[in-house]
Motif scaffolding. Structure first.
Motif, PDB file in Angstrom:
ATOM      1  N   GLN A 114       0.954  -1.350   0.255  1.00 23.91           N
ATOM      2  CA  GLN A 114       0.215  -0.019  -0.088  1.00 23.91           C
ATOM      3  C   GLN A 114       0.931   1.567   0.191  1.00 23.91           C
ATOM      4  O   GLN A 114       0.300   1.578  -1.320  1.00 23.91           O
ATOM      5  N   THR A 118       0.625   4.517  -2.957  1.00 26.86           N
ATOM      6  CA  THR A 118       0.402   6.387  -3.041  1.00 26.86           C
ATOM      7  C   THR A 118       1.492   6.692  -2.964  1.00 26.86           C
ATOM      8  O   THR A 118       1.684   7.780  -4.072  1.00 26.86           O
ATOM      9  N   ARG A 121       1.868   6.997  -6.914  1.00 24.40           N
ATOM     10  CA  ARG A 121       0.801   8.020  -7.030  1.00 24.40           C
ATOM     11  C   ARG A 121       1.503   9.583  -7.306  1.00 24.40           C
ATOM     12  O   ARG A 121       1.448  10.524  -8.318  1.00 24.40           O
ATOM     13  N   SER A 122       2.298   9.834  -5.562  1.00 26.13           N
ATOM     14  CA  SER A 122       2.401  11.460  -5.461  1.00 26.13           C
ATOM     15  C   SER A 122       3.681  11.281  -6.366  1.00 26.13           C
ATOM     16  O   SER A 122       3.643  11.955  -6.698  1.00 26.13           O
TER      17      SER A 122
END
Length: 323
Positions: A114, A118, A121-122
């Motif tokens: 996870q 994330t 995406r950042s």
């Protein structure tokens, strides 16, 4: 009575053997064992090999110490220059602290997965499309730092993170293809122009050399004719040499100059001397006496004028010739 005691003793020994056997554990070389006794963590980490735990009291958790290869699912995002992309990656990590991996996080694999999604995406939102396509090393380092920061407290070390694939929309692919084609066309034109410049300089030097030796131009013409004649599927047209035309022109000019000189000489002789007239004949074919035509003579003021010659007799006054 003795038999009953023997049977009870054998039963106790069997139960004890089963109890001891149930507490035996084998830990593999790439694993480490974490023991929880009555829910409390034991300080010692069990090393590879044979080990014993208290059945019903201790609980052994085996932790894999190998490097784990985990694919990161593809993530849709918008880059900083407003381009929609789909990026997936792969992450390599390993456990360095088995106790923290068991106590600090419920499932360290799921947590790392996870966190990787994330962070990916950042990274997509902070980067340009050109960076995603060409500058991936820098993005991999940034992604590794973002994942490794929280994973240290989990007893996990991020070994490497790699962006595997970047999927672009079809419209963007066509635009990039046109851009690449235009750039290649520009390079080709620049190279052709540079080649033409160099060729023109060399041709100018060759023209300077041939101007000193006119025969070199004819030799070059013959070489070109030989090269063209090697191809039998072409029609050969021979140009007329310019030097030959100039030679013929000079040859025509020389007789004209000589003719003009001869005409001037004849006119001068006719002025200074007398021209003879051909003999004339009468109607009956008899020859007539020749008549002299006076010519003007130049005289000076000091010399007296010469008497003029008698006029020629007319045709009626001439005597008839005897047959």
């Amino acid at each position: 009575m003795v038999e009953v005691l023997v049977i009870a003793l054998v039963a106790v020994l069997c139960v004890g053997a089963l109890y001891v056997a149930s507490g035996a554990r084998v830990i593999r070389q790439y694993e480490r064992g974490v023991v929880l006794r009555l829910g409390r963590l034991r300080d010692d980490v069990r090393l590879p090999g044979f080990t014993m735990v208290v059945p019903g009291v201790d609980r052994l958790r085996k932790v894999n110490m190998q490097i784990v290869t985990m694919p990161v699912p593809a993530q849709d995002g918008i880059t900083r220059d407003n381009v929609t992309v789909r990026v997936d990656a792969v992450i390599y990590f390993k456990v360095v602290d088995p106790s923290s991996a068991v106590i600090a996080v419920e499932d360290y694999r799921f947590a790392v997965s996870q966190m990787a999604q994330t962070s990916l995406r950042s990274i997509i939102g902070k980067s340009d499309l050109d960076d995603l396509l060409s500058n991936r090393e820098k993005l991999n380092e940034g992604l590794e730092v973002m994942i490794d920061s929280p994973a240290v407290s989990w007893g996990v070390q991020i070994d490497r993170v790699e962006i595997k694939d970047v999927s672009l929309p079809e419209t963007m692919k066509r635009s990039m293809a046109r851009q690449a084609e235009a750039d290649r066309e520009r390079r080709a034109r620049v190279i052709n122009a540079d080649a033409e410049l160099q060729a023109s300089k060399k041709l100018a030097q060759a023209a300077g050399e041939m101007s000193e030796q006119p025969a070199a131009l004819q030799l070059r013409l013959l070489q070109t004719i030989v090269a063209v004649a090697a191809e039998k599927n072409s029609t050969l047209v021979l140009p007329f040499p310019v030097e030959l035309l100039r030679f013929l022109e000079r040859a025509q000019q020389q007789p004209a100059v000589e003719g003009e000189g001869t005409g001037r000489t004849g006119r001068q002789s006719s002025v200074n001397g007398a021209t003879a007239q051909p003999p004339s004949s009468s109607g009956n074919g008899s020859p007539l006496p020749e008549a002299e035509v006076p010519l003007p003579e130049t005289r000076t003021s000091e010399e007296p004028a010469a008497p003029s010659a008698p006029a020629a007799p007319s045709a009626s006054e001439q005597p008839f010739a005897h047959h």
